[in-house]
Design a protein around this motif. Structure first.
Motif, PDB file in Angstrom:
ATOM      1  N   GLU A  25       7.781  -3.213 -20.356  1.00  0.00           N
ATOM      2  CA  GLU A  25       7.337  -4.329 -21.475  1.00  0.00           C
ATOM      3  C   GLU A  25       7.178  -4.204 -22.835  1.00  0.00           C
ATOM      4  O   GLU A  25       7.262  -4.959 -23.704  1.00  0.00           O
ATOM      5  CB  GLU A  25       5.683  -4.550 -20.910  1.00  0.00           C
ATOM      6  CG  GLU A  25       5.377  -5.935 -21.151  1.00  0.00           C
ATOM      7  CD  GLU A  25       3.995  -6.137 -20.312  1.00  0.00           C
ATOM      8  OE1 GLU A  25       3.589  -7.273 -20.144  1.00  0.00           O
ATOM      9  OE2 GLU A  25       3.315  -5.267 -20.000  1.00  0.00           O
ATOM     10  N   ASP A  26       7.116  -2.777 -23.267  1.00  0.00           N
ATOM     11  CA  ASP A  26       7.367  -2.435 -24.676  1.00  0.00           C
ATOM     12  C   ASP A  26       8.841  -2.659 -25.359  1.00  0.00           C
ATOM     13  O   ASP A  26       9.015  -2.350 -26.360  1.00  0.00           O
ATOM     14  CB  ASP A  26       6.639  -1.112 -24.778  1.00  0.00           C
ATOM     15  CG  ASP A  26       7.419   0.250 -24.518  1.00  0.00           C
ATOM     16  OD1 ASP A  26       8.580  -0.101 -23.773  1.00  0.00           O
ATOM     17  OD2 ASP A  26       6.804   1.175 -24.487  1.00  0.00           O
ATOM     18  N   GLY A  27       9.639  -2.648 -24.359  1.00  0.00           N
ATOM     19  CA  GLY A  27      11.002  -2.906 -24.791  1.00  0.00           C
ATOM     20  C   GLY A  27      12.011  -1.550 -24.583  1.00  0.00           C
ATOM     21  O   GLY A  27      13.182  -1.380 -24.908  1.00  0.00           O
ATOM     22  N   LYS A  51      11.581 -10.624  -2.942  1.00  0.00           N
ATOM     23  CA  LYS A  51      12.007 -12.084  -2.891  1.00  0.00           C
ATOM     24  C   LYS A  51      12.505 -12.422  -4.251  1.00  0.00           C
ATOM     25  O   LYS A  51      13.154 -12.984  -4.635  1.00  0.00           O
ATOM     26  CB  LYS A  51      11.253 -12.669  -1.977  1.00  0.00           C
ATOM     27  CG  LYS A  51      11.439 -14.321  -2.071  1.00  0.00           C
ATOM     28  CD  LYS A  51      10.214 -14.866  -1.335  1.00  0.00           C
ATOM     29  CE  LYS A  51      10.598 -16.680  -1.026  1.00  0.00           C
ATOM     30  NZ  LYS A  51      11.369 -17.176  -2.250  1.00  0.00           N
ATOM     31  N   ASN A  52      11.205 -12.289  -5.299  1.00  0.00           N
ATOM     32  CA  ASN A  52      11.512 -12.786  -6.405  1.00  0.00           C
ATOM     33  C   ASN A  52      12.538 -12.280  -7.368  1.00  0.00           C
ATOM     34  O   ASN A  52      13.360 -13.181  -8.074  1.00  0.00           O
ATOM     35  CB  ASN A  52       9.995 -12.412  -7.178  1.00  0.00           C
ATOM     36  CG  ASN A  52       9.891 -13.321  -8.321  1.00  0.00           C
ATOM     37  OD1 ASN A  52      10.592 -14.447  -8.810  1.00  0.00           O
ATOM     38  ND2 ASN A  52       8.586 -13.428  -9.103  1.00  0.00           N
ATOM     39  N   PHE A  53      13.016 -11.061  -7.126  1.00  0.00           N
ATOM     40  CA  PHE A  53      14.145 -10.648  -7.953  1.00  0.00           C
ATOM     41  C   PHE A  53      15.437 -11.419  -7.270  1.00  0.00           C
ATOM     42  O   PHE A  53      16.232 -11.587  -7.925  1.00  0.00           O
ATOM     43  CB  PHE A  53      14.327  -9.193  -7.618  1.00  0.00           C
ATOM     44  CG  PHE A  53      15.567  -8.644  -8.257  1.00  0.00           C
ATOM     45  CD1 PHE A  53      15.304  -7.838  -9.475  1.00  0.00           C
ATOM     46  CD2 PHE A  53      16.816  -8.356  -7.857  1.00  0.00           C
ATOM     47  CE1 PHE A  53      16.337  -7.194 -10.244  1.00  0.00           C
ATOM     48  CE2 PHE A  53      18.040  -7.998  -8.329  1.00  0.00           C
ATOM     49  CZ  PHE A  53      17.771  -7.259  -9.855  1.00  0.00           C
ATOM     50  N   LYS A  69      12.151 -11.789 -16.532  1.00  0.00           N
ATOM     51  CA  LYS A  69      11.204 -10.765 -16.500  1.00  0.00           C
ATOM     52  C   LYS A  69      10.529 -10.885 -15.145  1.00  0.00           C
ATOM     53  O   LYS A  69      10.135 -11.873 -14.597  1.00  0.00           O
ATOM     54  CB  LYS A  69      10.014 -11.222 -17.715  1.00  0.00           C
ATOM     55  CG  LYS A  69      10.532 -10.769 -18.816  1.00  0.00           C
ATOM     56  CD  LYS A  69       9.462 -11.244 -19.916  1.00  0.00           C
ATOM     57  CE  LYS A  69      10.157 -10.910 -21.489  1.00  0.00           C
ATOM     58  NZ  LYS A  69       9.204 -11.028 -22.554  1.00  0.00           N
ATOM     59  N   LEU A  70       9.840  -9.712 -14.738  1.00  0.00           N
ATOM     60  CA  LEU A  70       9.074  -9.563 -13.342  1.00  0.00           C
ATOM     61  C   LEU A  70       7.798  -9.111 -13.605  1.00  0.00           C
ATOM     62  O   LEU A  70       7.839  -7.800 -14.144  1.00  0.00           O
ATOM     63  CB  LEU A  70       9.983  -8.642 -12.334  1.00  0.00           C
ATOM     64  CG  LEU A  70      11.225  -9.380 -11.890  1.00  0.00           C
ATOM     65  CD1 LEU A  70      11.913  -8.511 -10.755  1.00  0.00           C
ATOM     66  CD2 LEU A  70      10.898 -10.862 -11.063  1.00  0.00           C
ATOM     67  N   ASN A  71       7.005  -9.642 -13.049  1.00  0.00           N
ATOM     68  CA  ASN A  71       5.479  -9.171 -13.085  1.00  0.00           C
ATOM     69  C   ASN A  71       5.724  -7.718 -12.007  1.00  0.00           C
ATOM     70  O   ASN A  71       6.300  -7.707 -11.134  1.00  0.00           O
ATOM     71  CB  ASN A  71       4.516  -9.714 -12.665  1.00  0.00           C
ATOM     72  CG  ASN A  71       4.112 -10.880 -13.605  1.00  0.00           C
ATOM     73  OD1 ASN A  71       4.445 -10.717 -14.868  1.00  0.00           O
ATOM     74  ND2 ASN A  71       3.673 -12.270 -13.090  1.00  0.00           N
ATOM     75  N   GLN A 137       4.196  -1.652 -13.536  1.00  0.00           N
ATOM     76  CA  GLN A 137       4.836  -1.941 -14.759  1.00  0.00           C
ATOM     77  C   GLN A 137       5.527  -3.301 -14.467  1.00  0.00           C
ATOM     78  O   GLN A 137       6.200  -3.757 -13.828  1.00  0.00           O
ATOM     79  CB  GLN A 137       5.961  -0.889 -15.082  1.00  0.00           C
ATOM     80  CG  GLN A 137       5.469   0.367 -15.285  1.00  0.00           C
ATOM     81  CD  GLN A 137       5.077   0.695 -16.551  1.00  0.00           C
ATOM     82  OE1 GLN A 137       5.178  -0.005 -17.638  1.00  0.00           O
ATOM     83  NE2 GLN A 137       4.327   1.728 -16.796  1.00  0.00           N
ATOM     84  N   ASN A 138       5.166  -4.119 -15.500  1.00  0.00           N
ATOM     85  CA  ASN A 138       5.892  -5.351 -15.902  1.00  0.00           C
ATOM     86  C   ASN A 138       7.465  -5.076 -16.432  1.00  0.00           C
ATOM     87  O   ASN A 138       7.332  -4.244 -17.480  1.00  0.00           O
ATOM     88  CB  ASN A 138       5.278  -6.286 -16.842  1.00  0.00           C
ATOM     89  CG  ASN A 138       3.928  -6.812 -16.173  1.00  0.00           C
ATOM     90  OD1 ASN A 138       3.722  -6.834 -14.856  1.00  0.00           O
ATOM     91  ND2 ASN A 138       2.778  -7.238 -17.023  1.00  0.00           N
ATOM     92  N   VAL A 139       8.544  -5.644 -15.969  1.00  0.00           N
ATOM     93  CA  VAL A 139       9.776  -5.248 -16.337  1.00  0.00           C
ATOM     94  C   VAL A 139      10.527  -6.376 -16.683  1.00  0.00           C
ATOM     95  O   VAL A 139      10.327  -7.508 -16.219  1.00  0.00           O
ATOM     96  CB  VAL A 139      10.599  -4.351 -15.317  1.00  0.00           C
ATOM     97  CG1 VAL A 139       9.664  -2.926 -15.270  1.00  0.00           C
ATOM     98  CG2 VAL A 139      10.753  -5.156 -14.211  1.00  0.00           C
TER      99      VAL A 139
END
Length: 154
Positions: A25-27, A51-53, A69-71, A137-139
């Motif tokens: 998330e911080d890059g 599934k979301n990916f 972005k994925l939570n 981690q959100n990525v």
């Protein structure tokens, strides 16, 4: 699934070869297939991807680039307290340094290895975390599709 120019679209049972850059998330960079120029190969629907990916990849074809972005829940999941173990220091080889932050491979009964991160080492107790290092981690992913094939599975 096919396009009019005969390019395969990513769908169920597609085998996908792609490059990806994974960022926190911080890059900051977390992983990239470009470092060693070794693209990843994955099969849609085989259970190795969330599934979301997979939904983010559907409909893409060779040559496409996409960022998404994925939570944490949709990426590597949330940390599970049941995956944290307290191990007696005597279980480690005498020549194995046990330091906080180290990743050590632990042999499983089936012969495979499971990586664990040393979270603390105090006295005779060593705390080992077997959660994925990016759990919680959100990525964000930047993907470039190199090739799409139909696996023929139904």
């Amino acid at each position: 699934m096919k396009l009019t120019n005969n390019a395969m679209l990513i769908g169920d049972n597609s085998e996908v070869i792609l490059h990806f850059d994974l960022k926190l998330e911080d890059g900051s960079a977390a992983d990239s297939t470009r470092v060693n120029n070794k693209p990843a190969k994955m099969v849609m629907g085989d259970g190795s991807l969330t599934k979301n990916f997979e939904d983010c990849l559907r409909g893409l074809t060779a040559g496409d680039k996409k960022s998404f972005k994925l939570n944490a829940d949709d990426a590597f999941g949330m940390p599970n307290p049941d995956n944290i173990y307290h191990v007696d220091r005597t279980k480690f080889a005498a020549d194995t340094p046990v330091e906080v932050g180290m990743i050590i491979a632990f042999a499983q009964p089936d012969g495979s290895e499971l990586p664990g991160v040393i979270r603390s080492a105090e006295g005779h107790s060593v705390t080992v975390d077997f959660n994925h290092p990016l759990a919680g981690q959100n990525v964000s992913f930047d993907v470039e599709i190199i090739e799409v094939r139909d696996t023929g599975a139904s």
